[in-house]
Design an enzyme around this catalytic site. Structure first.
Site, short mmCIF file in Angstrom:
data_model
loop_
_atom_site.label_atom_id
_atom_site.label_comp_id
_atom_site.label_asym_id
_atom_site.label_seq_id
_atom_site.Cartn_x
_atom_site.Cartn_y
_atom_site.Cartn_z
N CYS A 1 0.85 -1.18 0.00
CA CYS A 1 0.00 0.00 0.00
C CYS A 1 0.89 1.24 0.00
CB CYS A 1 -0.90 -0.02 1.23
SG CYS A 1 -1.79 1.54 1.49
N ASP B 1 0.12 -6.20 -0.14
CA ASP B 1 -1.00 -6.60 -0.98
C ASP B 1 -0.55 -7.81 -1.80
OD1 ASP B 1 -2.78 -4.49 -0.23
OD2 ASP B 1 -1.63 -3.13 -1.49
#
Length: 275
Positions: A182, A189
């Site tokens: 992120c 992620d």
């Protein structure tokens, strides 16, 4: 970026509030790929979002639950920031709606206004989704390759190349090792990625090293996929190319961007084991 709710301690809303939705202009990240604002895009596609925590109240005040699928066109002016999306969906928890159709129409109206294009929205009962089961991406698995990797290396496009001595092929390559971070919180992620192309064979070891290089990159899901698409197109020059990533969920939402440069069959929205 400082105005984003992402990464901040935020009280969850107790009443419906569409103003929670926060747009992010796609043109900002696309400028990094030398895609000029208002210029024709080198791809078409969609961002498929799945919401696993949708709830509202019926006219009698009884809570209702369902899963929702949202399709945001890749040519929409804006993405929707993920935490703001989550907060918005939670603002529906105490809102009364006459019917499921009323909920869907409200979602379409609010999300389309922020994205700048119509957002296709489906509300699905949990039992219907359960019948679909799970299925992994099909294709040649790059992860089988026994390669040495510099853990600090970045996603260097120069790693991408083709075998010039071979004739063009049609091939589908898959990896489950895609990871990015992120850009605000630094949280990981995780994703699986599928690359379909027609052209001279892409050298697999270089492609896998390139994909692993995203582990240190702080970028949104959508921009990671567009970067991969543009780098492969530039370095390998396939005649046709499609790139599809399915990210694991965070905060009750997963995001699955798809980009293609031809009239390819768009992917179905089937969950994977990690999702």
């Amino acid at each position: 970026m400082n105005s984003l709710q992402l990464g901040k301690s935020t009280p969850y809303p107790n009443q419906y509030d569409p103003s929670l939705l926060f747009p992010i202009q796609r043109s900002v990240n696309r400028a990094k790929l030398s895609i000029q604002e208002n210029a024709p895009l080198p791809f078409m596609g969609v961002d498929i979002w799945n919401a696993f925590e949708l709830s509202w109240l019926n006219p009698k005040g009884k809570p209702q639950i369902a899963l929702a699928e949202f399709q945001i066109p890749a040519d929409s002016p804006n993405m929707i920031e993920s935490k703001s999306f989550k907060l918005y969906l939670n603002s529906l928890n105490s809102a009364h709606f006459e019917s499921e159709d009323a909920v869907r129409e409200r979602l379409i109206t609010d999300l389309s206004a922020v994205a700048g294009s119509k957002v296709i929205t489906r509300i699905n009962p949990t039992e219907e989704i359960a019948k679909q089961g799970m299925q992994e991406m099909g294709g040649v698995l790059l992860d089988r390759l026994d390669i040495e990797v510099d853990p600090g290396a970045s996603a260097d496009p120069s790693l991408l190349s083709v075998n010039e001595s071979f004739s063009p092929v049609e091939q589908c390559l898959v990896s489950h090792l895609l990871k990015s971070n992120c850009p605000v919180t630094g949280q990981p992620d995780w994703a699986s990625i599928q690359i379909r192309y027609q052209g001279r064979p892409i050298l697999e070891e270089g492609l896998l090293r390139y994909l692993i290089g995203f582990r240190q990159l702080g970028e949104f899901h959508e921009h990671c996929v567009e970067t991969i698409f543009c780098d492969i197109k530039q370095q390998c020059k396939p005649e046709k190319l499609s790139v599809y990533a399915r990210y694991t969920r965070r905060g009750g939402l997963d995001i699955n961007p798809f980009r293609t440069d031809h009239n390819a069959v768009w992917p179905d929205n089937t969950r994977h084991a990690r999702q």
